[in-house]
Scaffold this motif. Structure first.
Motif, PDB file in Angstrom:
ATOM      1  N   GLY A 151      42.937  52.313  20.197  1.00 27.28           N
ATOM      2  CA  GLY A 151      41.799  51.674  19.536  1.00 27.28           C
ATOM      3  C   GLY A 151      42.056  50.243  19.144  1.00 27.28           C
ATOM      4  N   VAL A 152      42.007  50.004  17.841  1.00 27.74           N
ATOM      5  CA  VAL A 152      42.120  48.621  17.370  1.00 27.74           C
ATOM      6  C   VAL A 152      43.533  48.068  17.500  1.00 27.74           C
ATOM      7  CG1 VAL A 152      40.229  48.826  15.760  1.00 27.74           C
ATOM      8  CG2 VAL A 152      42.518  49.378  14.994  1.00 27.74           C
ATOM      9  N   GLU A 153      44.506  48.949  17.382  1.00 28.34           N
ATOM     10  CA  GLU A 153      45.889  48.475  17.514  1.00 28.34           C
ATOM     11  C   GLU A 153      46.136  48.206  18.992  1.00 28.34           C
ATOM     12  OE1 GLU A 153      48.045  48.061  15.081  1.00 28.34           O
ATOM     13  OE2 GLU A 153      46.729  48.858  13.513  1.00 28.34           O
ATOM     14  N   SER A 154      46.819  47.132  19.278  1.00 29.78           N
ATOM     15  CA  SER A 154      47.083  46.885  20.691  1.00 29.78           C
ATOM     16  C   SER A 154      48.211  47.803  21.162  1.00 29.78           C
ATOM     17  CB  SER A 154      47.437  45.434  20.915  1.00 29.78           C
ATOM     18  OG  SER A 154      48.429  45.054  20.025  1.00 29.78           O
ATOM     19  N   LEU A 155      48.232  48.013  22.459  1.00 32.05           N
ATOM     20  CA  LEU A 155      49.172  48.957  23.037  1.00 32.05           C
ATOM     21  C   LEU A 155      50.412  48.194  23.518  1.00 32.05           C
ATOM     22  CD1 LEU A 155      49.366  51.952  24.044  1.00 32.05           C
ATOM     23  CD2 LEU A 155      48.367  51.156  26.162  1.00 32.05           C
ATOM     24  N   VAL A 156      51.554  48.564  22.978  1.00 30.45           N
ATOM     25  CA  VAL A 156      52.791  47.872  23.390  1.00 30.45           C
ATOM     26  C   VAL A 156      53.396  48.624  24.576  1.00 30.45           C
ATOM     27  CG1 VAL A 156      55.068  47.079  22.652  1.00 30.45           C
ATOM     28  CG2 VAL A 156      53.179  47.120  21.035  1.00 30.45           C
ATOM     29  N   VAL A 157      53.568  47.922  25.687  1.00 36.37           N
ATOM     30  CA  VAL A 157      54.073  48.553  26.909  1.00 36.37           C
ATOM     31  C   VAL A 157      55.533  48.147  27.107  1.00 36.37           C
ATOM     32  CG1 VAL A 157      53.659  48.829  29.386  1.00 36.37           C
ATOM     33  CG2 VAL A 157      51.762  48.277  27.869  1.00 36.37           C
ATOM     34  N   PRO A 158      56.421  49.126  27.254  1.00 36.10           N
ATOM     35  CA  PRO A 158      57.827  48.742  27.446  1.00 36.10           C
ATOM     36  C   PRO A 158      58.019  47.964  28.747  1.00 36.10           C
ATOM     37  CG  PRO A 158      57.577  51.118  27.147  1.00 36.10           C
ATOM     38  CD  PRO A 158      56.216  50.570  27.292  1.00 36.10           C
ATOM     39  N   ARG A 159      58.969  47.060  28.718  1.00 35.43           N
ATOM     40  CA  ARG A 159      59.287  46.280  29.923  1.00 35.43           C
ATOM     41  C   ARG A 159      59.839  47.201  31.005  1.00 35.43           C
ATOM     42  NH1 ARG A 159      57.362  41.115  29.836  1.00 35.43           N
ATOM     43  NH2 ARG A 159      57.921  40.010  27.945  1.00 35.43           N
ATOM     44  N   PRO A 160      59.542  46.912  32.271  1.00 36.30           N
ATOM     45  CA  PRO A 160      60.159  47.722  33.324  1.00 36.30           C
ATOM     46  C   PRO A 160      61.676  47.520  33.344  1.00 36.30           C
ATOM     47  CG  PRO A 160      58.801  45.956  34.257  1.00 36.30           C
ATOM     48  CD  PRO A 160      58.640  45.893  32.782  1.00 36.30           C
ATOM     49  N   VAL A 161      62.369  48.555  33.741  1.00 35.20           N
ATOM     50  CA  VAL A 161      63.836  48.471  33.735  1.00 35.20           C
ATOM     51  C   VAL A 161      64.342  48.601  35.179  1.00 35.20           C
ATOM     52  CG1 VAL A 161      65.949  49.585  32.914  1.00 35.20           C
ATOM     53  CG2 VAL A 161      63.941  49.470  31.434  1.00 35.20           C
ATOM     54  N   ALA A 162      65.215  47.688  35.562  1.00 34.36           N
ATOM     55  CA  ALA A 162      65.858  47.786  36.879  1.00 34.36           C
ATOM     56  C   ALA A 162      67.344  47.558  36.675  1.00 34.36           C
ATOM     57  CB  ALA A 162      65.285  46.741  37.826  1.00 34.36           C
ATOM     58  N   PHE A 163      68.143  48.385  37.247  1.00 32.79           N
ATOM     59  CA  PHE A 163      69.602  48.325  37.084  1.00 32.79           C
ATOM     60  C   PHE A 163      69.989  48.276  35.604  1.00 32.79           C
ATOM     61  CE2 PHE A 163      68.533  46.143  41.088  1.00 32.79           C
ATOM     62  CZ  PHE A 163      69.066  47.087  41.970  1.00 32.79           C
ATOM     63  N   LYS A 164      69.353  49.104  34.819  1.00 28.80           N
ATOM     64  CA  LYS A 164      69.610  49.241  33.376  1.00 28.80           C
ATOM     65  C   LYS A 164      69.326  47.959  32.581  1.00 28.80           C
ATOM     66  CE  LYS A 164      72.856  53.020  33.800  1.00 28.80           C
ATOM     67  NZ  LYS A 164      74.213  53.455  33.774  1.00 28.80           N
ATOM     68  N   THR A 165      68.576  47.023  33.204  1.00 27.16           N
ATOM     69  CA  THR A 165      68.229  45.796  32.486  1.00 27.16           C
ATOM     70  C   THR A 165      66.707  45.669  32.450  1.00 27.16           C
ATOM     71  OG1 THR A 165      69.990  44.909  33.838  1.00 27.16           O
ATOM     72  CG2 THR A 165      68.947  43.375  32.301  1.00 27.16           C
ATOM     73  N   GLU A 166      66.204  45.236  31.293  1.00 23.42           N
ATOM     74  CA  GLU A 166      64.757  45.041  31.183  1.00 23.42           C
ATOM     75  C   GLU A 166      64.344  43.791  31.959  1.00 23.42           C
ATOM     76  OE1 GLU A 166      63.550  44.824  27.144  1.00 23.42           O
ATOM     77  OE2 GLU A 166      63.456  46.985  26.915  1.00 23.42           O
ATOM     78  N   ILE A 167      63.250  43.912  32.688  1.00 29.62           N
ATOM     79  CA  ILE A 167      62.769  42.745  33.439  1.00 29.62           C
ATOM     80  C   ILE A 167      61.896  41.905  32.507  1.00 29.62           C
ATOM     81  CG2 ILE A 167      61.404  41.957  35.411  1.00 29.62           C
ATOM     82  CD1 ILE A 167      62.168  44.598  36.782  1.00 29.62           C
ATOM     83  N   ARG A 168      62.436  40.763  32.133  1.00 28.72           N
ATOM     84  CA  ARG A 168      61.711  39.899  31.208  1.00 28.72           C
ATOM     85  C   ARG A 168      61.433  38.524  31.809  1.00 28.72           C
ATOM     86  NH1 ARG A 168      64.325  40.646  25.254  1.00 28.72           N
ATOM     87  NH2 ARG A 168      63.843  42.838  25.051  1.00 28.72           N
ATOM     88  N   SER A 169      62.381  38.028  32.610  1.00 27.38           N
ATOM     89  CA  SER A 169      62.290  36.610  32.986  1.00 27.38           C
ATOM     90  C   SER A 169      61.106  36.357  33.915  1.00 27.38           C
ATOM     91  CB  SER A 169      63.585  36.155  33.635  1.00 27.38           C
ATOM     92  OG  SER A 169      63.543  36.379  35.011  1.00 27.38           O
ATOM     93  N   GLU A 170      60.510  35.178  33.699  1.00 29.71           N
ATOM     94  CA  GLU A 170      59.376  34.756  34.521  1.00 29.71           C
ATOM     95  C   GLU A 170      59.802  34.686  35.982  1.00 29.71           C
ATOM     96  OE1 GLU A 170      56.330  34.178  33.533  1.00 29.71           O
ATOM     97  OE2 GLU A 170      56.637  34.351  31.382  1.00 29.71           O
ATOM     98  N   PHE A 171      61.065  34.320  36.201  1.00 33.50           N
ATOM     99  CA  PHE A 171      61.597  34.147  37.551  1.00 33.50           C
ATOM    100  C   PHE A 171      61.519  35.459  38.331  1.00 33.50           C
ATOM    101  CE2 PHE A 171      65.158  34.136  40.570  1.00 33.50           C
ATOM    102  CZ  PHE A 171      64.915  32.960  41.266  1.00 33.50           C
ATOM    103  N   ILE A 172      61.964  36.541  37.707  1.00 33.35           N
ATOM    104  CA  ILE A 172      61.941  37.835  38.420  1.00 33.35           C
ATOM    105  C   ILE A 172      60.499  38.309  38.600  1.00 33.35           C
ATOM    106  CG2 ILE A 172      62.686  40.261  38.324  1.00 33.35           C
ATOM    107  CD1 ILE A 172      65.161  39.240  36.793  1.00 33.35           C
ATOM    108  N   TRP A 173      59.699  38.108  37.538  1.00 33.24           N
ATOM    109  CA  TRP A 173      58.293  38.496  37.647  1.00 33.24           C
ATOM    110  C   TRP A 173      57.605  37.751  38.778  1.00 33.24           C
ATOM    111  CZ3 TRP A 173      55.677  42.518  36.490  1.00 33.24           C
ATOM    112  CH2 TRP A 173      56.055  43.312  35.417  1.00 33.24           C
TER     113      TRP A 173
END
Lengths: 347, 391
Positions: A151-173
């Protein structure tokens, strides 16, 4: 100099790229896309990633509006369906991200087909209003169905994980999104080489004639809605995963209008046009903003009016396109290409 | 010739090395970059503009006084028209330009950016006072510089329970959005946890409505005695006019975004007697904290009365951020996001000279204010009834 295209095999006729010049242009583009992430700042990578996601969504809308001739004002709603489906599956049910995104594509396609039901009977302005209603209903459901969407609260989606590391960097995206844009582009291009895609075009050009030659109009209209929504669902799901927060305020009616503007500016009925339009509608506001920032100190009065100027420029651009080049950036590019191909002759 | 070329090449290498060394460390006189997005022309531009003026006013005032120990604040800002996409774009741009802190605005963009700011380690203050942003375990870089919407609701309910005998029937009229709904469930939970004898129902105020008679009819059927409004001033003013027009015997209580000068101007006579829960004092209150912004505005040919209470809200929100940056500079540390975050968490009693209750954060709570003032509109002016009330 090539004076014409002379094929000796059917496979040559079926190729997506038919001339040497086509291949050279593609190679230049690929080199450019390969080099860009290494030289662009994180800011520009963000912009490029947003262009990529918008491009997938715009290709989807173009399948419906540009190729099948069914206008839709519900793009924001379909994006929301994709984003929330992926978000809920990944965040609540702990599905792996790729699976969540794939499921979002299917769910959005199904929702698209259901919402496309009025299209069986309606077209033109009537359909536009019906899809607008879909946009309103979807956002209403998202906002009020607390148990499922948050509803009103936004939904927090976990970062995808590859090789046990979260994919965060703009470069990989960048690479992930680029790969999916390529996939979406190839899928759309090939769609219009099949009987299904050609039926869409037949419906757009003259639905009664299409019916006469054996195209089951209602069935293919629903298919168009489903396939188009599938692409849009992918864009929405990517948005959820890439931004890692899903909030309904991102999927308002404004978004639907922006996407329509993208395909008008880029070129209705052109896959490449959808990509050009997505690029144009994402990069130009960013450039205007940056220009605004640089004049903030020099001309403070003007910079205050910047959002108004920005909107005005946008409106003007769309009007100019409709008047002078209704087939958009894609057609402008075709003309430039033809000019050089035929030079020194006019045609 | 060959030797000259070698000397030239060596010279260039040396020059490059020197330049590289010079650019490595940050000079102590460099401006401190802070990013900001404001809604000046979007749907919340009416309250966004004075808030933005307050933030910018404070920065100009501070810079004119010599900045933070000689370092100027370079505020990079842009009108984002309450568009989430634009907010994200500007945020990315400012981060790439080296900002160390960010001043946001709305609920949607604050929510949309919260993961990014955590990853980028950028302390973030906005005018969204949602309680969801006050827990550092979930949102470690968000700081709420006010009483949360939920606390405002609890304070309103507490005030009603202390000032009304008999069974109160509460109708919460709220903006139909995350902002509007934010305190609704917390209010119901508060009534239950305190065992208050109250009825409680909420009514969404549809956007663009020309009257709220349908909602008021339902509230009447509920037997409403008090209406709590979580909305911005213009719809609240419309509601106040409808309440007066219907001759309903109810007490209306505005939470902070409708308890401002705009409400009184728009509601006219209907505003008389309306109560308000105000984390930020009305500018008519004669508190020492109004002196600095008032004098600054005077030097610009403006008055604080014209700008209103949202101006001081922006002013002091920026002041809290600036104080944390100053604490980092004074400690001799590099001005970075994590350093500012720690400094903010050490601020326990920031004095706004009566404009608000003292502001403070801790490692376990990013809720800036515990209490708020209770006000009442008397002769067209928000007049203080209780200076501080906590839930």
């Amino acid at each position: 100099m090539a004076t014409g295209i002379y094929h000796t095999k059917y496979s040559q006729d079926l190729a997506l790229r038919q001339t040497k010049a086509d291949w050279i242009r593609l190679s230049v583009l690929l080199v450019f896309l390969g080099v860009v992430p290494f030289v662009a700042s994180s800011y520009w990578l963000t912009i490029l990633n947003m262009v990529g996601i918008a491009a997938i969504g715009a290709i989807g809308l173009n399948i419906l509006t540009g190729f099948t001739g069914l206008i839709s004002l519900g793009q924001g709603g379909f994006l929301a369906v994709g984003a929330y489906t992926a978000g809920i599956l990944i965040a609540r049910l702990h599905w792996p991200t790729p699976l969540g995104i794939a499921a979002a594509v299917l769910v959005t396609a199904a929702v698209g087909a259901v919402i496309g039901l009025p299209a069986v009977r309606l077209k033109g302005l009537y359909l536009a209003i019906a899809t607008l209603a879909a946009q309103v209903i979807i956002i209403y459901v998202v906002r009020t169905w607390d148990v499922v969407t948050g509803g009103v609260e936004s939904l927090v989606v976990p970062r995808p994980v590859a090789f046990k590391t979260e994919i965060r960097s703009e470069f990989i995206w960048y690479w992930i999104i680029l790969a999916l844009v390529v996939l979406a582009t190839l899928a759309a291009l090939n769609l219009f080489r099949t009987g299904l895609g050609r039926s869409f075009v037949a419906i757009r050009d003259q639905d009664i004639a299409a019916d006469v030659i054996g195209v089951t109009v209602w069935k293919y209209k629903l298919w168009s809605f489903a396939i188009s929504s599938g692409f849009v669902g992918l864009a929405g799901a990517l948005l959820a995963s890439y931004r890692s927060i899903v909030t309904w305020e991102r999927f308002t009616f404004d978004v639907s209008i922006t996407y329509l503007a993208m395909i008008i500016v880029g070129g209705l009925g052109s896959v490449a046009g959808a990509i050009y339009g997505a690029g144009f509608m994402t990069v130009v506001p960013a450039l205007i903003q940056r220009a605004g920032q640089s004049i903030q100190g020099v001309l403070p009065a003007l910079s205050q009016q910047l959002p108004a100027i920005q909107l005005g420029v946008f409106g003007l651009v769309i009007i100019l396109f409709l008047i002078f080049e209704p087939r958009g950036l894609a057609r402008i590019w075709e003309r430039i290409r033809d000019y050089f191909r035929l030079w020194p002759f006019r045609y | 010739m060959k030797r000259t070329a070698i000397y030239l090449a060596l010279g260039m290498v040396l020059a490059l090395l020197v330049a590289a060394c010079g650019g490595g460390g940050s000079s102590s006189s460099e401006p401190i970059k802070v990013g900001a997005i404001f809604d000046l022309t979007g749907p919340t531009g009416d309250v966004g503009t004075p808030y933005a003026d307050g933030v910018r006013g404070y920065v100009d005032w501070l810079n004119a006084k010599g900045g933070i120990d000689g370092r100027q604040i370079d505020l990079k800002w842009q009108d984002y028209q309450y568009k989430v996409d634009t907010a994200e774009q500007l945020y990315s741009q400012y981060v790439s330009e080296g900002i160390v802190a960010f001043m946001g605005w709305g609920t949607g963009d604050t929510e949309a950016l919260r993961t990014r700011i955590t990853e980028d380690k950028i302390p973030f203050m906005s005018a969204s006072y949602s309680e969801a942003l006050t827990n550092p375990a979930d949102t470690p870089y968000n700081f709420v510089v006010a009483t949360s919407y939920s606390d405002q609701m609890r304070i309103a309910l507490k005030w009603i329970s202390e000032n009304y005998s008999g069974r109160a029937e509460i109708a919460v009229f709220h903006h139909d959005s995350p902002f509007g709904l934010s305190p609704v469930a917390d209010g119901a939970a508060y009534i239950q946890s305190k065992g208050l004898d109250m009825g409680y129902a909420d009514y969404a105020m549809p956007g663009g409505a020309t009257d709220y008679l349908a909602e008021l009819t339902k509230a009447k059927a509920q037997g409403v005695t008090h209406i709590i409004v979580q909305n911005v001033s213009s719809p609240a003013a419309l509601l106040a006019r409808d309440v007066k027009g219907q001759g309903l015997d109810v007490t209306m209580i505005c939470l902070n975004w409708c308890a401002d000068e705009g409400f009184v101007n728009l509601a006219g006579d209907a505003a008389e007697g309306v109560m308000g829960v105000l984390p930020w004092a009305s500018v008519q209150s004669d508190d020492p904290g109004f002196k600095a912004p008032s004098e600054f505005l005077k030097s610009q040919g403006k008055t604080l009365t014209d700008e209103g209470l949202h101006y001081t809200q922006g002013w002091y929100t920026m002041a809290v951020m600036a104080q944390a940056i100053k604490n980092v500079v004074d400690a001799g540390d590099d001005v970075t996001g994590p350093a500012i975050k720690s400094a903010l968490e050490s601020i326990s009693n920031f004095d706004t000279g009566g404009v608000s209750v003292p502001i403070g954060f801790s490692k376990t709570s990013h809720k800036g204010m515990a209490g708020a003032g209770i006000y009442k509109v008397e002769n067209g002016v928000w007049t203080r009834v209780i200076s501080e009330m906590t839930p």
